[in-house]
Design a protein around this motif. Structure first.
Motif, PDB file in Angstrom:
ATOM      1  N   PRO A 133       0.824  -1.217   0.000  1.00  0.00           N
ATOM      2  CA  PRO A 133       0.000   0.000   0.000  1.00  0.00           C
ATOM      3  C   PRO A 133       0.856   1.265   0.000  1.00  0.00           C
ATOM      4  O   PRO A 133       0.571   2.206  -0.745  1.00  0.00           O
ATOM      5  CB  PRO A 133      -0.809  -0.119   1.283  1.00  0.00           C
ATOM      6  N   VAL A 134       1.909   1.255   0.818  1.00  0.00           N
ATOM      7  CA  VAL A 134       2.759   2.448   0.858  1.00  0.00           C
ATOM      8  C   VAL A 134       3.456   2.632  -0.485  1.00  0.00           C
ATOM      9  O   VAL A 134       3.522   3.737  -1.029  1.00  0.00           O
ATOM     10  CB  VAL A 134       3.802   2.317   1.992  1.00  0.00           C
ATOM     11  N   PHE A 135       3.948   1.523  -1.028  1.00  0.00           N
ATOM     12  CA  PHE A 135       4.684   1.622  -2.282  1.00  0.00           C
ATOM     13  C   PHE A 135       3.789   2.132  -3.409  1.00  0.00           C
ATOM     14  O   PHE A 135       4.122   3.093  -4.102  1.00  0.00           O
ATOM     15  CB  PHE A 135       5.252   0.240  -2.634  1.00  0.00           C
ATOM     16  N   TRP A 136       2.648   1.505  -3.574  1.00  0.00           N
ATOM     17  CA  TRP A 136       1.770   1.899  -4.687  1.00  0.00           C
ATOM     18  C   TRP A 136       1.126   3.257  -4.447  1.00  0.00           C
ATOM     19  O   TRP A 136       1.116   4.108  -5.341  1.00  0.00           O
ATOM     20  CB  TRP A 136       0.670   0.843  -4.900  1.00  0.00           C
ATOM     21  N   CYS A 137       0.570   3.438  -3.275  1.00  0.00           N
ATOM     22  CA  CYS A 137      -0.230   4.642  -3.046  1.00  0.00           C
ATOM     23  C   CYS A 137       0.655   5.848  -2.773  1.00  0.00           C
ATOM     24  O   CYS A 137       0.489   6.896  -3.394  1.00  0.00           O
ATOM     25  CB  CYS A 137      -1.180   4.431  -1.865  1.00  0.00           C
ATOM     26  N   LEU A 138       1.579   5.688  -1.844  1.00  0.00           N
ATOM     27  CA  LEU A 138       2.270   6.875  -1.348  1.00  0.00           C
ATOM     28  C   LEU A 138       3.569   7.170  -2.085  1.00  0.00           C
ATOM     29  O   LEU A 138       3.989   8.319  -2.155  1.00  0.00           O
ATOM     30  CB  LEU A 138       2.544   6.727   0.148  1.00  0.00           C
ATOM     31  N   ILE A 139       4.212   6.156  -2.645  1.00  0.00           N
ATOM     32  CA  ILE A 139       5.448   6.431  -3.376  1.00  0.00           C
ATOM     33  C   ILE A 139       5.146   6.658  -4.851  1.00  0.00           C
ATOM     34  O   ILE A 139       5.437   7.722  -5.407  1.00  0.00           O
ATOM     35  CB  ILE A 139       6.462   5.287  -3.178  1.00  0.00           C
ATOM     36  N   LEU A 140       4.542   5.638  -5.479  1.00  0.00           N
ATOM     37  CA  LEU A 140       4.251   5.802  -6.908  1.00  0.00           C
ATOM     38  C   LEU A 140       3.093   6.772  -7.130  1.00  0.00           C
ATOM     39  O   LEU A 140       3.144   7.621  -8.023  1.00  0.00           O
ATOM     40  CB  LEU A 140       3.916   4.446  -7.537  1.00  0.00           C
ATOM     41  N   GLY A 141       2.070   6.652  -6.309  1.00  0.00           N
ATOM     42  CA  GLY A 141       0.858   7.466  -6.526  1.00  0.00           C
ATOM     43  C   GLY A 141       1.088   8.919  -6.176  1.00  0.00           C
ATOM     44  O   GLY A 141       1.283   9.767  -7.050  1.00  0.00           O
ATOM     45  N   LEU A 166       2.633  23.673 -15.516  1.00  0.00           N
ATOM     46  CA  LEU A 166       3.450  24.160 -16.626  1.00  0.00           C
ATOM     47  C   LEU A 166       2.583  24.547 -17.807  1.00  0.00           C
ATOM     48  O   LEU A 166       2.881  25.499 -18.539  1.00  0.00           O
ATOM     49  CB  LEU A 166       4.463  23.098 -17.035  1.00  0.00           C
ATOM     50  N   ALA A 167       1.478  23.817 -17.965  1.00  0.00           N
ATOM     51  CA  ALA A 167       0.586  24.137 -19.064  1.00  0.00           C
ATOM     52  C   ALA A 167      -0.279  25.343 -18.731  1.00  0.00           C
ATOM     53  O   ALA A 167      -1.091  25.771 -19.550  1.00  0.00           O
ATOM     54  CB  ALA A 167      -0.291  22.925 -19.379  1.00  0.00           C
ATOM     55  N   GLY A 168      -0.112  25.835 -17.515  1.00  0.00           N
ATOM     56  CA  GLY A 168      -0.874  27.022 -17.155  1.00  0.00           C
ATOM     57  C   GLY A 168      -2.311  26.716 -16.806  1.00  0.00           C
ATOM     58  O   GLY A 168      -3.146  27.615 -16.713  1.00  0.00           O
ATOM     59  N   ARG A 169      -2.626  25.482 -16.604  1.00  0.00           N
ATOM     60  CA  ARG A 169      -3.994  25.133 -16.280  1.00  0.00           C
ATOM     61  C   ARG A 169      -4.312  25.433 -14.823  1.00  0.00           C
ATOM     62  O   ARG A 169      -5.443  25.754 -14.480  1.00  0.00           O
ATOM     63  CB  ARG A 169      -4.251  23.657 -16.560  1.00  0.00           C
ATOM     64  N   ILE A 170      -3.338  25.286 -13.970  1.00  0.00           N
ATOM     65  CA  ILE A 170      -3.577  25.596 -12.552  1.00  0.00           C
ATOM     66  C   ILE A 170      -2.431  26.444 -12.019  1.00  0.00           C
ATOM     67  O   ILE A 170      -1.376  26.563 -12.656  1.00  0.00           O
ATOM     68  CB  ILE A 170      -3.710  24.312 -11.703  1.00  0.00           C
ATOM     69  N   ARG A 171      -2.697  26.987 -10.832  1.00  0.00           N
ATOM     70  CA  ARG A 171      -1.701  27.834 -10.191  1.00  0.00           C
ATOM     71  C   ARG A 171      -0.511  27.025  -9.724  1.00  0.00           C
ATOM     72  O   ARG A 171      -0.622  25.840  -9.437  1.00  0.00           O
ATOM     73  CB  ARG A 171      -2.352  28.481  -8.953  1.00  0.00           C
ATOM     74  N   HIS A 172       0.602  27.685  -9.560  1.00  0.00           N
ATOM     75  CA  HIS A 172       1.721  27.045  -8.884  1.00  0.00           C
ATOM     76  C   HIS A 172       1.396  26.949  -7.408  1.00  0.00           C
ATOM     77  O   HIS A 172       1.043  27.939  -6.780  1.00  0.00           O
ATOM     78  CB  HIS A 172       2.995  27.895  -9.039  1.00  0.00           C
ATOM     79  N   THR A 173       1.510  25.766  -6.867  1.00  0.00           N
ATOM     80  CA  THR A 173       1.347  25.632  -5.425  1.00  0.00           C
ATOM     81  C   THR A 173       2.505  24.796  -4.895  1.00  0.00           C
ATOM     82  O   THR A 173       3.250  24.178  -5.673  1.00  0.00           O
ATOM     83  CB  THR A 173       0.035  24.913  -5.052  1.00  0.00           C
ATOM     84  N   VAL A 174       2.623  24.791  -3.582  1.00  0.00           N
ATOM     85  CA  VAL A 174       3.693  23.995  -2.976  1.00  0.00           C
ATOM     86  C   VAL A 174       3.327  22.519  -2.944  1.00  0.00           C
ATOM     87  O   VAL A 174       4.165  21.672  -2.645  1.00  0.00           O
ATOM     88  CB  VAL A 174       3.996  24.440  -1.529  1.00  0.00           C
ATOM     89  N   VAL A 175       2.053  22.237  -3.274  1.00  0.00           N
ATOM     90  CA  VAL A 175       1.571  20.871  -3.049  1.00  0.00           C
ATOM     91  C   VAL A 175       2.408  19.819  -3.781  1.00  0.00           C
ATOM     92  O   VAL A 175       2.906  18.882  -3.140  1.00  0.00           O
ATOM     93  CB  VAL A 175       0.090  20.755  -3.413  1.00  0.00           C
ATOM     94  N   PRO A 176       2.607  19.928  -5.095  1.00  0.00           N
ATOM     95  CA  PRO A 176       3.379  18.865  -5.742  1.00  0.00           C
ATOM     96  C   PRO A 176       4.780  18.739  -5.157  1.00  0.00           C
ATOM     97  O   PRO A 176       5.272  17.616  -4.968  1.00  0.00           O
ATOM     98  CB  PRO A 176       3.423  19.280  -7.214  1.00  0.00           C
ATOM     99  N   ALA A 177       5.395  19.856  -4.853  1.00  0.00           N
ATOM    100  CA  ALA A 177       6.754  19.791  -4.319  1.00  0.00           C
ATOM    101  C   ALA A 177       6.779  19.056  -2.986  1.00  0.00           C
ATOM    102  O   ALA A 177       7.640  18.199  -2.740  1.00  0.00           O
ATOM    103  CB  ALA A 177       7.305  21.209  -4.156  1.00  0.00           C
ATOM    104  N   LEU A 178       5.791  19.372  -2.131  1.00  0.00           N
ATOM    105  CA  LEU A 178       5.751  18.684  -0.836  1.00  0.00           C
ATOM    106  C   LEU A 178       5.495  17.196  -1.024  1.00  0.00           C
ATOM    107  O   LEU A 178       6.071  16.357  -0.328  1.00  0.00           O
ATOM    108  CB  LEU A 178       4.662  19.311   0.047  1.00  0.00           C
ATOM    109  N   LEU A 179       4.623  16.873  -1.975  1.00  0.00           N
ATOM    110  CA  LEU A 179       4.358  15.452  -2.234  1.00  0.00           C
ATOM    111  C   LEU A 179       5.625  14.746  -2.706  1.00  0.00           C
ATOM    112  O   LEU A 179       5.909  13.615  -2.309  1.00  0.00           O
ATOM    113  CB  LEU A 179       3.244  15.314  -3.290  1.00  0.00           C
ATOM    114  N   VAL A 180       6.388  15.428  -3.552  1.00  0.00           N
ATOM    115  CA  VAL A 180       7.620  14.826  -4.063  1.00  0.00           C
ATOM    116  C   VAL A 180       8.593  14.574  -2.914  1.00  0.00           C
ATOM    117  O   VAL A 180       9.198  13.502  -2.812  1.00  0.00           O
ATOM    118  CB  VAL A 180       8.266  15.754  -5.115  1.00  0.00           C
ATOM    119  N   ILE A 181       8.722  15.559  -2.045  1.00  0.00           N
ATOM    120  CA  ILE A 181       9.662  15.401  -0.934  1.00  0.00           C
ATOM    121  C   ILE A 181       9.224  14.263  -0.018  1.00  0.00           C
ATOM    122  O   ILE A 181      10.029  13.406   0.370  1.00  0.00           O
ATOM    123  CB  ILE A 181       9.783  16.733  -0.155  1.00  0.00           C
TER     124      ILE A 181
END
Lengths: 427, 179, 344, 171, 727
Positions: free
Chosen positions: C287-295, C309-324
């Motif tokens: 579950p951790v591997f599929w959901c939290l690492i890959l997902g 990047l496509a300008g569809r949504i605002r820049h937020t910290v969310v993706p960066a925090l998820l990546v970290i």
């Protein structure tokens, strides 16, 4: 197709957690899309300004209900395996009222609060903390709540079961009720919420906005109607089985055990077998195979049998056992066997076998084995007398030592003086 | 230069654990920690499966991953007999060797360093057998030079079928089990 | 199927019933090490590539941040040691076969490079020690005056970063006894995971700065460094952020591909390795591997970043925090599951 | 893109989607959606973390701690998914922003206190009723469960009954 | 999903939270610091079990370091078993009794206060005098186990009580001794006179050699296995011995006699018995042979579950290898209440194979002659209380259960005081409730032991004994292949105020006015006198630990004259003795009670690292086996939803429920049985290390069937169900 998949062991506990996450993703997505991340929006429901809660909830209920109903009717889903929260009337009433109070005070419910937190609402965070705090409260004071939460226990019961009407009828009624509620809701929003009639899906203008919900509702109602033709959606009389697999099993003779095998298993204690005597209790009482339990055929569907259990079914002859075998296989019981020939065969081959009086030497051991088996299970072999008529032989002298054959009264020598040997303790 | 090895006859071994107790007493192994241990491995069908009982310990591999991964050289191959040893005063307790050993032969001594079987080198140097071998009531263990063609170890290996544990791990273990 | 039962009298702490020698310390160390490796490589790369002085200052405080994070990571490593006061023993020897020995020396070499790079970008103000700052400033100017030196520093940062990133994976990869780790992919995987988390970290800091959540006149050394980090003089911070998002997306894609390679590699290998892989794919860590690492660690941020990047949504910290978070969990799960995997 | 939040979806379509998710849960798992038990499990884990003995001795918490409990509780993962799903949807809809949602006539502190209070009520209510709006009303409603319909009616009843008194909070 | 996976998942999912989580690493306590200094080796003999292996204890700087086998010792052959090696732990055990204790609170409450030896023994003497005044000296009973009880027994005889019993008879090997005595006129003895070393075919019936670590036997067993002896093992459990067998017979519990009878049937059917031997030495063989007619292998198959051809084949092997075919008599054989007759069948089978007195069978042991101290004669007494009217006519020794019954009923006369030495009746005797009721009826209970065992918890006076490494004991004049005299002598001093049994017996004797029976000053004087009276050197004995005697012929082949102390002077295939007392003159099979549905037959046995319930607190032995697990067949476990390591409770047919115990799901046991290693589940608070670890099978043995021949208590008729542990 055998669903729910989890209950048929298509995937395990660990995978279920992944499934949970995926389902949660969907749930969170749609709740947020519907605007349930906003407490003010949710609260408007109770002032008839914005009835999105009612609309979303009932559409969801109706969709899932109809879908499930249809799937069950098609035999894809075993409705009886759905987890049904037991009805506890007073607990439901009191708890429901408390939930309602919490809803109007907090403006959120546990599910939506998570979405609300995800979209950055600080009030929702406090709400979540409140729910969490309440869990400590409830936990510490559980005896207090345990009483209420068990008041009015009614067991697992559905509306169709309660009302005694066909399942489909209730489904249809709910769909129609929902449709009515929607129309009322639209009207109320215009009336109290000051919503522009034109912007209202069911009432207003705009073909797509207006018709999509209508088409949706109409088709759901239609499907419900269609489903009603099928009668009771619960599995039972109509069973979906993999015919090919079963046919192959039967052809491979993997569906039964012989009485010889069974007798050997019992004697050698080799296998964990659950023996089920399908006959009438009276027949069972009159004599059965040692270790067998009595489950008359009619009670079989209610019998508690674990999916992995090794079960041998038998009846007087062959037929009932074979039929019961089908029933259990259809329930997904994999280790099920029927006893070939049933009690008749057991009587003929094990209890009262016909054995030659003077077997040829190469068969002597086998004849002796059968004789011993018969005696072990309380029968007696029929011996082919020279004349051919089977005659029961008397039991061997009940394993008692031959009395009176003591050795001739040879003068018993006087005992030699006993040498005292050193003894020591120790177990 | 000998190559010290041990041959253990699983047919004779009854798994009594005398080797384990003797090791603890001889080497002052702290309670709750084991330098050697008994494994019972059952294979096959009931009734009457096969049961292999093994006295296990560090295999003193010829190709020891625990030595290779050690950052300080605390784990090393001793000059005498190819025995794998740990110098406690060099060990930093990083536990890489515990992770590197496929046999789980090492543990962290309560004093903080990695510890394991030494083949009782202090006894072997006096010409004695390791404590576990010397005490075994079933005489199932034989200790000696693997390279000595006339020695007891070689002769047993030449005359009896045997196997080593996890040869596929490529560590060239020096403990052999007669079957 | 053959019935197998194995029982043992062994009950060594940390080893039985399954190996559990490394708790939170090593994953934290590997995570921070990877993060710093990414910071090093990125800042080194930009220092090397930039032509103008203003461009050179594009990522001024990354090295300083790297020093802090690396020190924290090594602190975690130190906490993991059971014989910690013997740690100096590492530097009395060089064991060519031991990745840990390599790593210790790499860390020793990375520190000067980091410091040198930090010296190139001294903070504008500090709460105390203004005199020292002046000295540093002079040193900095002296260094800037020598382009060859700056180039050498940049190069050492880049190379040191890559070496450090690779090492964190190789450390595990050489443990033959743990089938799950037994893959050459781990080195590059941890490198790219480190790069993506470093890019994400920079993105976060850019945004924090852009949104003015911090008083830019605040002179605390660390915070100043943090929030000045991505200040590209003469450049719109959001553009810099975008560059980071772009880099991050690229690194994430490579990381995803490497995970796929890692999985395929193990799946095509011996039975023990396939069994080890099952720990991730279907076992306790699935579950951790599929959901939290890959997902949520890779796919969700990738989608969000491409939308950004496509300008569809605002820049937020969310993706960066998820990546970290994903990068940390990747190490966490690999360290934990790897210990559980064994040959028997 | 920078800018104002996008409007919410058509409630009927959102509801349809939610219904399909619910249906998927039925078909895959043989159970519906839920939320409140995840909070119970979380609370139990926290209690166990602080005092394992106390948690084990408590009949309420220990129920959530056995095999398949604690953080392995199905609903914990489901709720984690809800969080991420809501987050992603919010991001795409440009609706993620730190805010305190409140009626026009109440201040932030009042709203926060009321939110906490509401959570308390809901948590207690959910434990008594055997589920919250998701677990009872939505799931049980679709299964035509008697208790769920009772609960659903009472939720709306309770809320509407109090709505007038609390009108200042929301309108 | 299980706890462990939860932890892993949990650690992944809330990584952040767990970062700060409790990083507790359980570290067990360490052993006492390694002794250093000058090494000294002191010979003695072991007392962790009753085998009495000769050992060499090594001290360093006066502190005990290790114990090894004495290479000159014919018993240990220089190698001790794990318990002997771990005997070090007995000396260092932190839970030892340290000073004499007098009961403070209620019986069984385990509350005492420490007193001086003088006060404790004075109290005991005073109570004993009171009991004698009211009920006579016979009202005192002694439960004793092992050589350490010698001086206490002497004290009791001098005092005038014959009621001295050990559980090793009625709860253990009694039936075997009686069965062999009835057949050959002699017993198997201990160490058993079994020549396993030379056996070419070895048959074990429920005897798990290798798990019961009787040192010499196990060494010979390993030797035999290594040599390739044909091993036949009948056991419901796939024991260690079974795993080495050529034939493993997973027999239905309680049907061993059927198997034995069928084997003998086959031997006769195929003419494979030792005709010459039987003709020369047998009495009543023809009548016995005729009685075997109905016991065909096919019939036995239906009882035992062993296929007829396997029975024939194994009987064939036995016949083929005779007379070097040894059907082992077992040791703990009180199973089903017909045990003496079953043991007789074992004896008869051996007799048919001609193995009694032959190489590879049962040899004739010898011992040295060491004169006893010339005490004055013991006073006369009323007769023993355990077996009134010879209810069990063939009981060879005093019955512990008989003494217990006399205590409870007051018949044939009341028993008012017990001494318990080095045994734990709460573990050894079946039906714990009965034992406790008897203890409650006493005026005086004195327990002499090294650790505060459960029975000590009920005592009025607890006397701490020095462990075997700290004391002298009676000489071991061994009856064995090669006779020898061995000495136990102190290796180290007792750490506190513990005293040896000899000292205790003498001091108490003096207080009771029995000085005439304790004329020696100390035990050393007594021992030295005996050794020198036998013409041996005390110095040699103290420095070597043992003195070997001459090796005498062991077998008929070597010239031992066959002699049988039976009424007929022959091997009694037909027993007139039995017939006269109304018993079956030849063994007769009765089927065991069936297993009730949902129940499993409770089997129990030994582990190589523990002796009874005595060693669980020994730190070294505890370390290797801290608790027992209940063995459950893997398919049963699967059906019950159990996996190895899950915790369950057992409840027996009488509703007695055990504490939680771990499951060992294994295919090494029949599906209709469960198995426990005996001796765990301690409840005495003072046994801190062993407290609550595992469960006590003795608690679940609430039902027993008494052997009508000799009063042994068959314990195999207890059944249990498996209950999940409530959270």
């Amino acid at each position: 197709m055998n669903a729910p998949f989890y209950k048929f062991d298509v995937f395990g506990d660990t995978a279920a957690l992944g499934v949970a996450f995926a389902i949660g993703l969907g749930m969170g997505w749609f709740l947020e899309r519907a605007g349930f991340g906003s407490a003010t929006k949710l609260a408007k429901q109770f002032y008839f300004r914005d009835l999105a809660v009612l609309k979303v909830m009932f559409t969801a209920i109706v969709t899932a209900m109809v879908g499930l109903f249809l799937a069950a009717q098609l035999g894809w889903v075993d409705l009886s395996l759905m987890y049904l929260q037991p009805t506890v009337l007073w607990a439901n009433v009191v708890g429901g009222l408390l939930l309602g109070v919490g809803f109007i005070i907090g403006g959120l419910c546990p599910g939506t609060s998570v979405v609300s937190v995800a979209t950055g609402r600080i009030d929702a965070f406090l709400f979540v903390m409140g729910v969490l705090a309440s869990q400590f409260l409830v936990g510490e004071a559980w005896p207090l709540f345990a009483g209420i939460s068990e008041a009015g226990e009614m067991g697992q019961i559905t509306l169709p079961g309660l009302l005694g009407v066909p399942y489909g009828l209730v489904v249809l009624a709910v769909v129609l009720m929902a449709a009515g509620a929607f129309v009322a809701a639209e009207w109320a929003e215009v009336r109290f919420g000051g919503v522009d009639r034109a912007a209202q899906p069911l009432l207003g203008a705009g073909w797509r906005a207006r018709n999509a919900p209508r088409v949706l509702l109409a088709s759901l109602a239609g499907l419900a109607l269609l489903g009603m033709a099928g009668g009771d959606p619960y599995r039972g009389p109509r069973v979906v089985i993999d015919e090919r697999e079963l046919a192959l099993l039967i052809q491979k003779e993997a569906d039964h055990v012989t009485v010889d095998d069974l007798a050997t298993w019992i004697v050698e204690g080799r296998m964990e077998v659950r023996l089920i005597d399908l006959r009438h209790p009276a027949a069972y009482a009159a004599g059965t195979i040692p270790g067998a339990e009595n489950v008359p055929l009619a009670d079989l569907p209610a019998a508690e049998i674990e999916p992995g259990e090794r079960v041998v079914l038998f009846s007087q002859g062959q037929t009932h056992a074979a039929q019961a075998w089908m029933l259990l296989r259809a329930r997904g019981m994999r280790n099920t066997y029927s006893l070939l020939g049933g009690m008749d065969e057991w009587n003929d081959r094990i209890l009262f076998p016909e054995l030659p009086a003077e077997p040829p030497p190469d068969q002597a051991a086998e004849v002796e084995r059968r004789r011993a088996l018969a005696l072990r299970f309380g029968g007696s072999p029929r011996v082919e007398a020279a004349a051919g008529a089977p005659v029961a032989v008397p039991l061997p002298a009940a394993m008692s030592p031959p009395a009176g054959v003591a050795p001739p009264a040879a003068p018993i020598p006087t005992a030699a003086p006993v040498k005292k040997k050193k003894k020591r303790e120790g177990c | 230069m000998p190559r010290l090895a041990m041959v253990i006859d699983t047919r004779r071994c009854v798994g009594c654990g005398d080797c384990v107790v003797a090791c603890k007493v001889e080497n002052d192994v702290p309670l709750g920690h084991d330098r050697d241990w008994i494994v019972e491995e059952i294979r096959g069908r009931c009734p009457g499966p096969t049961l292999e009982i093994r006295s296990e310990r560090c295999h003193h591999c010829a190709d020891p991953p625990c030595v290779y991964c050690c950052p300080t050289g605390a784990s090393h191959i001793h000059d005498y007999g190819g025995v794998v040893l740990v110098t406690a005063s060099k060990c930093i307790g990083c536990k890489a060797c515990l992770a590197a050993c496929p046999y789980g032969a090492r543990f962290i001594h309560p004093d903080g360093y990695a510890d394991k079987c030494t083949f009782c080198l202090h006894r072997v140097e006096k010409g004695l057998d390791p404590a576990c071998v010397a005490v075994c009531p079933t005489h199932c263990m034989t200790f000696g030079d693997l390279d000595d063609p006339l020695g007891p170890v070689r002769r047993l290996l030449d005359s009896r079928p045997h196997h080593a544990l996890l040869p596929e791990a490529g560590t060239e273990p020096c403990i052999f089990y007669l079957t | 199927m053959q019935h197998v039962e194995i029982s043992t009298t062994r009950a060594n702490p940390l080893v039985d019933p399954v190996l559990q020698v490394w708790g939170w310390e090593i994953p934290v160390y590997l995570f921070l090490g990877g993060l710093v490796a990414g910071l090093l490589a990125l800042s080194g790369f930009y220092l090397l590539r930039s032509r103008t002085a203003s461009e050179r200052g594009a990522w001024p405080q990354a090295p300083m941040l790297g020093v802090v994070l690396l020190t924290l990571g090594m602190g975690a490593l130190f906490l993991d040691l059971d014989h910690p006061w013997y740690v100096w023993r590492v530097y009395l020897t060089f064991e060519p076969a031991s990745p840990m020995s390599w790593g210790s020396w790499i860390l020793i070499l990375v520190y000067p490079a980091l410091f040198a790079a930090a010296l190139l970008h001294p903070p504008e103000r500090v709460p105390f020690g203004a005199g020292l700052l002046a000295v540093i400033r002079r040193g900095s100017e002296w260094m800037w005056a020598r382009p060859r030196l700056v180039q050498a520093i940049a190069l050492s940062n880049l190379v040191g970063g890559i070496a450090l990133g690779l090492y964190t994976g190789i450390l595990l990869g050489t443990m033959v006894a743990r089938p799950l780790w037994n893959s050459a992919i781990l080195g590059p995987l941890f490198l790219f995971s480190g790069l993506s988390s470093a890019a994400a970290l920079m993105h976060v800091l850019t945004l924090v700065r852009t949104h003015g959540l911090v008083d830019s006149t605040y002179a605390d050394l660390l915070l100043h460094g943090l929030f000045q980090l991505l200040k590209p003089p003469g450049r719109d911070p959001s553009t810099a952020g975008e560059a980071m998002v772009r880099a991050d997306a690229a690194f994430l894609s490579v990381e995803g591909a490497l995970i796929a390679l890692f999985v395929i590699g193990l799946a095509a290998s011996t039975e023990v390795q396939q069994q080890a892989l099952q720990l991730l794919l279907t076992g306790a860590y699935a579950p951790v591997f599929w959901c939290l690492i890959l997902g949520t660690g890779i796919l969700v941020p990738l989608v969000l970043q491409s939308l950004e990047l496509a300008g569809r949504i605002r820049h937020t910290v969310v993706p960066a925090l998820l990546v970290i978070a994903g990068a940390f969990l990747l190490r966490w799960v690999l360290v934990q599951a790897g210990q559980v995997s064994s040959w028997t | 893109m920078q800018g104002s939040p996008r409007p919410y979806a058509n409630p009927y379509l959102a509801g349809f989607g939610l219904g399909l998710v619910l249906l998927a849960a039925f078909v895959l798992m043989g159970r519906g959606l839920g939320a409140s038990a995840a909070f119970s499990a979380l609370a139990a884990v926290i209690v166990e973390w602080i005092s394992p003995g106390h948690a084990a001795a408590n009949p309420f918490f220990s129920r959530y701690l056995g095999p398949g409990g604690g953080l392995e509780e199905w609903l914990v993962w489901e709720v984690a998914g809800v969080f991420v799903g809501g987050l992603v949807s919010g991001l795409l809809g440009n609706r993620v922003r730190p805010a305190v949602e409140r009626g026009p006539r109440v201040g932030v502190p009042v709203r926060l206190v009321l939110a906490f209070l509401g959570g308390l009520f809901m948590g207690v209510g959910a434990k008594i009723a055997g589920g919250c709006t998701s677990g009872q009303a939505l799931t049980g409603g679709a299964l035509l469960n008697v208790g769920s319909w009772v609960t659903m009616i009472c939720i709306f009843g309770g809320a509407y009954a109090l709505a007038w008194l609390l009108r200042k909070e929301w309108t | 999903m299980h706890r462990r996976t939860f932890l892993k998942l949990g650690s992944g999912a809330v990584a952040g939270a767990c970062l700060l989580g409790p990083g507790v690493r359980a570290r067990a306590g360490s052993t006492p610091p390694k002794p250093t200094g000058e090494e000294r080796v002191i010979p003695t003999f072991c007392d962790v079990c009753f085998w009495r292996c000769n050992a060499l204890a090594t001290t360093r700087g006066g502190r005990l370091w290790k114990i090894e086998g004495n290479p000159q010792d014919p018993l240990s052959r220089g190698r001790l078993c794990p318990r002997g090696t771990g005997g070090v732990g007995a000396h260092y055990d932190p839970d030892r009794l340290r000073r004499p204790l007098l009961r403070k609170g209620e019986r069984g409450a385990e509350t005492w206060h420490e007193v001086s030896w003088d006060e404790a023994l004075g109290f005991v003497a005073e109570r004993m005098q009171a009991i004698r005044a009211a009920h006579g000296p016979e009202a005192m009973a002694l439960f004793s186990h092992g050589i350490g009880g010698t001086f206490l027994k002497h004290l009791f005889r001098a005092w005038g009580s014959p009621n001295i019993a050990a559980p090793s008879f009625a709860q253990c090997r009694g039936p075997r001794d009686v069965g062999f005595h009835l057949t050959f006129g002699e017993e198997v003895g201990s160490p058993e006179r079994t020549d396993i070393e030379h056996a070419r075919c070895l048959v074990l019936l429920g005897c798990h050699l290798g798990e019961n670590m009787h040192n010499t036997q196990v060494q010979e067993f390993a030797e035999a296995v290594g040599r390739g002896t044909t091993l036949i093992v009948a056991d419901p459990r796939f024991s260690v011995a079974a795993s080495k067998a050529k034939y493993y017979l997973p027999i239905r519990p309680g049907t061993d006699l059927a198997l034995l009878l069928a084997w003998m049937h086959v031997l006769i059917e195929e003419g494979a018995w030792d005709r010459a031997y039987v003709d020369a030495h047998g009495y009543g063989f023809d009548a016995f042979a005729a009685s075997l007619a109905p016991y065909t292998p096919e019939w036995a198959w239906t009882e035992t579950g062993i296929a007829p051809d396997v029975i024939r084949e194994t009987a064939g092997e036995m016949g083929h290898h005779r007379p070097a075919t040894l059907v082992h008599p077992g040791r703990h054989v009180t199973w089903y209440g017909d045990d003496a007759q079953r043991s007789r069948a074992v004896a008869l089978l051996n007799a048919m194979l001609g193995s009694w007195g032959r190489k590879g069978g049962f040899y004739q042991p010898a011992s040295m002659d060491v004169p006893a101290w010339p005490y004055p004669p013991y006073p006369p007494h009323r007769g023993k209380a355990d077996n009134p009217d010879q209810r069990y006519p063939f009981a060879l020794e005093t019955l512990t259960t008989g003494l217990r019954e006399a205590t409870l009923t007051g018949k044939p006369y009341p028993l008012k005081g017990w001494f318990v030495y080095a045994t734990n009746p709460l573990y050894a005797l079946p039906n714990v409730d009965e034992t406790i009721a008897a203890v409650r009826a006493l005026d005086l209970l004195v327990v002499i032991d090294v650790v505060p065992s459960e029975i000590a918890g009920w005592a009025d006076v607890v006397l701490p004994e020095a462990v075997y490494l700290e004391r002298y004991d009676e000489l071991n004049v061994e009856l064995f292949r090669q006779p020898f005299v061995a000495l136990r002598q102190p290796v180290v001093d007792p750490p506190d105020d513990q005293k040896s049994n000899a000292w205790i017996a003498r001091e108490l004797g003096l207080k009771l006015g029995l000085g005439a029976w304790f004329p020696w000053r100390d035990v050393e004087e007594y021992l030295r006198w005996r050794v020198e009276a036998a013409g041996l050197s005390w110095e040699t004995l103290t420095s070597r630990g043992l003195i070997l005697g001459p090796r005498t012929p062991l077998t008929y082949e070597e010239g031992v004259a066959p002699e049988f102390d039976t009424p007929s002077g022959k091997i009694e295939f037909w027993s007139n003795q039995l017939q006269e007392k109304g018993f079956d003159p030849v063994p007769r099979y009765t089927p065991p009670d069936p297993v009730p549905p949902g129940f499993f037959r409770l089997l129990y046995g030994r582990a190589p690292v523990h002796s009874f319930s005595r060693t669980q607190t020994n730190p070294l032995l505890h370390d290797i086996m801290p608790e027992n697990a209940v063995w459950v067949h893997s398919e049963v476990a699967h059906r019950l939803g159990l996996r190895s390591g899950d915790r369950v409770r057992l409840r027996n047919q009488d509703g007695v429920e055990s504490g939680p115990v771990a499951v060992k799901a294994t295919c090494r046991i029949r599906p209709d049985c469960v198995y426990l290693v005996h001796g765990f589940g301690h409840t005495a608070r003072g046994l801190r290390r062993a407290l609550g670890r595992g469960i006590n099978d003795a608690l679940l043995l609430s039902r027993y069937r008494t052997d009508p021949l000799m009063g042994g208590t068959g314990l195999g008729m207890n059944f249990v169900t498996i209950l999940p542990v409530e959270a």
